[in-house]
Design a protein around this motif. Structure first.
Motif, short mmCIF file in Angstrom:
data_model
loop_
_atom_site.label_atom_id
_atom_site.label_comp_id
_atom_site.label_asym_id
_atom_site.label_seq_id
_atom_site.Cartn_x
_atom_site.Cartn_y
_atom_site.Cartn_z
N GLU A 299 0.84 -1.19 0.00
CA GLU A 299 0.00 0.00 0.00
C GLU A 299 0.88 1.25 0.00
N MET A 300 0.24 2.40 0.05
CA MET A 300 0.98 3.65 0.16
C MET A 300 1.88 3.61 1.40
N ALA A 301 3.08 4.15 1.26
CA ALA A 301 4.04 4.24 2.36
C ALA A 301 4.43 2.87 2.93
N GLN A 302 4.38 1.84 2.10
CA GLN A 302 4.70 0.49 2.56
C GLN A 302 5.68 -0.17 1.60
N LYS A 303 6.63 -0.90 2.15
CA LYS A 303 7.57 -1.70 1.35
C LYS A 303 7.60 -3.10 1.94
N THR A 304 8.02 -4.06 1.13
CA THR A 304 8.14 -5.43 1.64
C THR A 304 9.12 -6.21 0.79
N THR A 305 9.62 -7.31 1.34
CA THR A 305 10.53 -8.20 0.61
C THR A 305 9.87 -9.55 0.46
N LYS B 129 3.06 0.97 -3.06
CA LYS B 129 1.97 0.93 -4.05
C LYS B 129 2.37 0.10 -5.26
N SER B 130 2.70 -1.17 -5.01
CA SER B 130 3.12 -2.07 -6.08
C SER B 130 2.45 -3.44 -5.91
N VAL B 131 2.41 -4.19 -7.02
CA VAL B 131 1.79 -5.51 -7.00
C VAL B 131 2.70 -6.50 -7.73
N LEU B 132 2.95 -7.64 -7.09
CA LEU B 132 3.75 -8.71 -7.69
C LEU B 132 2.91 -9.97 -7.73
N VAL B 133 2.88 -10.63 -8.90
CA VAL B 133 2.07 -11.84 -9.07
C VAL B 133 2.95 -12.95 -9.64
N GLY C 103 4.19 -1.62 -10.71
CA GLY C 103 4.81 -0.76 -9.71
C GLY C 103 6.32 -0.79 -9.84
N GLU C 104 7.00 -0.93 -8.71
CA GLU C 104 8.47 -0.92 -8.72
C GLU C 104 9.01 -2.02 -7.82
N ALA C 105 10.06 -2.69 -8.29
CA ALA C 105 10.67 -3.76 -7.50
C ALA C 105 12.13 -3.93 -7.87
N PHE C 106 12.92 -4.35 -6.89
CA PHE C 106 14.33 -4.66 -7.08
C PHE C 106 14.48 -6.17 -6.96
N PHE C 107 15.11 -6.79 -7.97
CA PHE C 107 15.20 -8.25 -8.04
C PHE C 107 16.63 -8.74 -7.82
N LYS C 108 16.75 -9.78 -7.01
CA LYS C 108 17.98 -10.56 -6.91
C LYS C 108 17.63 -11.98 -7.33
N VAL C 109 18.06 -12.35 -8.53
CA VAL C 109 17.60 -13.59 -9.14
C VAL C 109 18.63 -14.71 -8.95
N PHE D 12 6.39 10.96 -4.21
CA PHE D 12 6.20 11.51 -2.86
C PHE D 12 4.84 11.07 -2.31
N GLU D 13 3.82 11.13 -3.14
CA GLU D 13 2.47 10.71 -2.72
C GLU D 13 2.44 9.24 -2.33
N ARG D 14 3.16 8.40 -3.09
CA ARG D 14 3.17 6.96 -2.78
C ARG D 14 3.90 6.68 -1.47
N GLN D 15 4.99 7.39 -1.23
CA GLN D 15 5.79 7.12 -0.04
C GLN D 15 5.16 7.65 1.25
#
Length: 298
Positions: A101-107, A121-125, A141-147, A243-246
């Motif tokens: 959601e807004m202002a939220q990050k996760t791994t 504010k991103s979605v991973l499927v 959205g946006e994501a950083f990948f370590k594959v 800024f709005e997302r964070q």
């Protein structure tokens, strides 16, 4: 004609043409014929038709009872199998969806030990069950990948597809914005059916459908992993939207050119510090009321 009458005459081979046709129209005609064939080996050369009739009718009734007896259990088993199949199909085809959601990050840890850091504010499927044969994710959205090493790894977005030849990269897909930065290894970006390969430090950026050239990336990871958003000559509207997302706020611009290029950064840890970071360089003033912020040109 009465059923028993027809069967009795049939057993005595005494049916005329009309009676024979009526006998063949009986619902259990096939059963009667089969039973008669089976009983031929046990018949004496001469037998009592009445007794034989009673025997045949008794056998048919028993057969019907047995048929009814096993049909119900069979239907129960069939129903259970159908439910099991449906559950298996559902559990093997259902996707795993991770949302921030807004202002939220996760791994997120993927099934092969690859990891994905998901920005606000991103979605991973992705699908866990087919992962072994198909390492593929959808990103909004946006994501950083370590594959992790293995078969091909694809990131599908609305704008383009990212094919991994290396291990670390960042993908950002927002409205009218698509950016891929390679930090390690080799990454292939397919846009409009054409693939561009990126080496460490290379970027691929599309804004409003136009390709934008960028300087070489010198950092080892994207800034947002360290709770900071950085911008290099990007339209101010991109800064405002991030800024709005964070901070989960709504920003209104008054007298501000949203296409003006901005270079700078803002922290994700303090809204007071962050808002000054995006207003002072452009000589803007601001006012805030709860979750609403107004930016004005001085």
């Amino acid at each position: 004609m009465e059923r028993e009458f027809l069967i009795s005459k049939w057993l005595n081979n005494d049916l005329n043409d009309q009676e024979l046709q009526a006998f063949k129209n009986l619902e259990d005609y096939d059963d009667l014929v089969k039973l008669d064939s089976s009983l031929q080996a046990f018949k004496a050369p001469e037998y009592d038709a009445t007794k034989e009739l009673e025997s045949v009718l008794s056998t048919i009734k028993t057969s019907k009872k047995q048929t009814t007896h096993w049909i119900k259990p069979f239907m129960r088993v069939a129903a259970i199998l159908a439910i099991c199949f449906s559950l298996y199909y559902y559990t093997t085809t259902i996707d795993t969806t991770i949302t921030t959601e807004m202002a939220q990050k996760t791994t997120v840890d993927l099934p092969d030990a690859s990891s994905v850091a998901l920005n606000a504010k991103s979605v991973l499927v992705f699908n866990k069950n087919s992962w072994k044969n198909n390492r593929e994710v959808e990103l909004h959205g946006e994501a950083f990948f370590k594959v992790a090493k293995g078969s091909s790894f694809n990131v599908i977005t609305e704008t383009g597809t990212v094919k991994v030849y290396g291990t670390q990269f960042n993908v950002k897909q927002r409205d009218n914005y698509f950016e891929v930065i390679c930090y390690e290894g080799l990454v292939g970006v397919t846009f409009n059916s054409q693939e561009t390969k990126l080496k460490p430090g290379d970027s691929f950026l599309i804004i409003d459908g136009k390709m934008i050239a960028k300087e070489k990336e010198n950092s080892l990871t994207p800034s947002w992993l360290n709770n900071e958003s950085q911008f290099k000559s990007l339209p101010y509207k991109q800064v405002v939207e991030e800024f709005e997302r964070q901070y989960n706020v709504d920003i209104t611009l008054i007298g501000v050119d949203s296409e003006e290029l901005f270079t700078g950064n803002f922290t994700h840890d303090s809204i007071e510090v962050a808002i000054k970071s995006i207003t002072l360089p452009l000589h803007l003033t601001y006012s805030q009321s709860n979750d609403a912020i107004i930016l004005k040109r001085e």
